[in-house]
Design an enzyme around this catalytic site. Sequence first.
Site, mmCIF file in Angstrom:
data_model
loop_
_atom_site.group_PDB
_atom_site.id
_atom_site.type_symbol
_atom_site.label_atom_id
_atom_site.label_comp_id
_atom_site.label_asym_id
_atom_site.label_seq_id
_atom_site.Cartn_x
_atom_site.Cartn_y
_atom_site.Cartn_z
ATOM 1 N N ASN A 11 0.886 -1.171 0.000
ATOM 2 C CA ASN A 11 0.000 0.000 0.000
ATOM 3 C C ASN A 11 0.923 1.221 0.000
ATOM 4 O O ASN A 11 1.459 1.599 1.034
ATOM 5 C CB ASN A 11 -0.880 -0.030 1.259
ATOM 6 C CG ASN A 11 -1.687 1.252 1.426
ATOM 7 O OD1 ASN A 11 -1.756 2.075 0.510
ATOM 8 N ND2 ASN A 11 -2.290 1.427 2.593
ATOM 9 N N LYS A 13 0.250 4.239 -0.395
ATOM 10 C CA LYS A 13 -0.378 5.454 0.150
ATOM 11 C C LYS A 13 -0.075 6.640 -0.785
ATOM 12 O O LYS A 13 0.085 6.429 -1.983
ATOM 13 C CB LYS A 13 0.105 5.710 1.576
ATOM 14 C CG LYS A 13 -0.019 4.463 2.451
ATOM 15 C CD LYS A 13 0.085 4.752 3.907
ATOM 16 C CE LYS A 13 -0.028 3.436 4.672
ATOM 17 N NZ LYS A 13 -0.341 3.593 6.061
ATOM 18 N N HIS A 101 -9.840 1.438 4.520
ATOM 19 C CA HIS A 101 -8.597 1.681 5.267
ATOM 20 C C HIS A 101 -8.865 2.680 6.395
ATOM 21 O O HIS A 101 -9.633 3.624 6.220
ATOM 22 C CB HIS A 101 -7.513 2.217 4.320
ATOM 23 C CG HIS A 101 -6.153 2.175 4.941
ATOM 24 N ND1 HIS A 101 -5.750 3.108 5.878
ATOM 25 C CD2 HIS A 101 -5.130 1.301 4.808
ATOM 26 C CE1 HIS A 101 -4.521 2.793 6.276
ATOM 27 N NE2 HIS A 101 -4.122 1.705 5.643
ATOM 28 N N GLU A 170 -6.060 -4.879 10.208
ATOM 29 C CA GLU A 170 -5.044 -3.871 10.512
ATOM 30 C C GLU A 170 -5.440 -3.118 11.772
ATOM 31 O O GLU A 170 -6.257 -2.190 11.706
ATOM 32 C CB GLU A 170 -4.943 -2.856 9.367
ATOM 33 C CG GLU A 170 -4.529 -3.420 8.041
ATOM 34 C CD GLU A 170 -3.893 -2.354 7.152
ATOM 35 O OE1 GLU A 170 -2.751 -2.549 6.738
ATOM 36 O OE2 GLU A 170 -4.535 -1.322 6.891
ATOM 37 N N SER A 214 2.659 -1.960 10.470
ATOM 38 C CA SER A 214 4.085 -1.957 10.843
ATOM 39 C C SER A 214 4.838 -3.230 10.488
ATOM 40 O O SER A 214 5.798 -3.588 11.171
ATOM 41 C CB SER A 214 4.241 -1.659 12.345
ATOM 42 O OG SER A 214 3.866 -0.330 12.607
HETATM 43 P P1 PGA Z 1 2.252 0.425 7.742
HETATM 44 O O1 PGA Z 1 0.849 0.652 7.023
HETATM 45 O O2 PGA Z 1 2.822 -0.858 7.217
HETATM 46 O O3 PGA Z 1 3.052 1.621 7.362
HETATM 47 O O4 PGA Z 1 1.988 0.344 9.208
HETATM 48 C C1 PGA Z 1 -0.022 -0.401 6.748
HETATM 49 C C2 PGA Z 1 -1.241 0.132 6.067
HETATM 50 O O5 PGA Z 1 -1.609 1.277 6.326
HETATM 51 O O6 PGA Z 1 -1.859 -0.565 5.238
#
Ligand code: PGA
Length: 253
Positions: A11, A13, A101, A170, A214
Site C-alpha cells: 500500500n 499510500k 482503510h 489492521e 508496521s
Molecule cells: P504500515 O501501514 O505498514 O506503514 O503500518 C499499513 C497500512 O496502512 O496498510
Amino acid sequence: MTNKLKYFIGNWKMFGNLASLKNISQIHRFINANKKIKKSSKIILCVPNTLIYFYTNSMRLKSISIGGQNFNKNENHGPFTGSINASMLKDVGANYVILGHSENRFEGESNKVIKKKIESALKQNLKVIFCIGESLKEKSKKKTLSVIKKQIKESLSKTFNLNNIIIAYEPVWSIGSGKIPKEKDLRKTFKYIKKEFKKIFKKKYDPVVLYGGSVNTSNISNFSSISEINGFLIGGASQSAKKFIDIIKNYYK
Ligand code: PGA
C-alpha cells in the site's frame, strides 16, 4: 481467491511518482528469479492512481498485479471534484482496490459507505482488499472482536461474491507505529475472523485474511509460524523495493 498462496500487498499510500515505477521492475525481477517464491506468493501493489495507467500501458509485468487505494462512493460519474469512481479505476487497468482503510475511516468513511464502495468495486470486477481493525481505545476496552464483527457485518452482504474479497486485519494502533500485536492475540483474532465469516455468511468458504500494521523486514519472521495469516498488507516498508523484497525473503527463510 485462494488460500494456497501467501499474499504480499503493498500500500504505497500518497507516495510515489513516475520514477518509483522502477521499484516495480525490481520486485518483478526478484520474483522471477525465485521460482519457489513465485509459485507460492501473490504480489499486488496498490499504487497512487497517477501511476496505474503508465504501469498497465507500458510495463504490465506478469508476476505483479496492480491496484488502487480507494475511490468515490458514487458509482456513476458526476460533479465530484478530485474524485474517481470504480469504473474509472478499472478502465485504467487496476484489478484490485483497498477499501475501508483506517486512514479513510478517519476522514468519515462509515461501514455503510464502505459497503456501497465494495458493491461498486465488485460490479466493476475489481477485487477488494477490505480493511478492518480496532483503535487503541477499543483495544484497551477489550472490544477488538466486537469491533471487527460489526465492521464485517455492516460492510459486507451475503449477496457479494466473497471470493473476490480479501480481508486485511489492521489494528489502527499498529499502522505506522512500529507496534505489532502479540502472537497469542493475533492467533485469537484470526481464528475469530475466519469463524465469524463462516457464521455470518453461512458458507464453508475460508476467507483470505491478511495482517497489516508496521510489517517490516525484521518482524516479518514473527508471523511466519501463524498459519491462519494468509499474507500481509504492507504500508511504509512497501515504498522501498529493497525492504519489500527483504520482507518476502525473510518470510520464507
Ligand atoms: P504500515 O501501514 O505498514 O506503514 O503500518 C499499513 C497500512 O496502512 O496498510
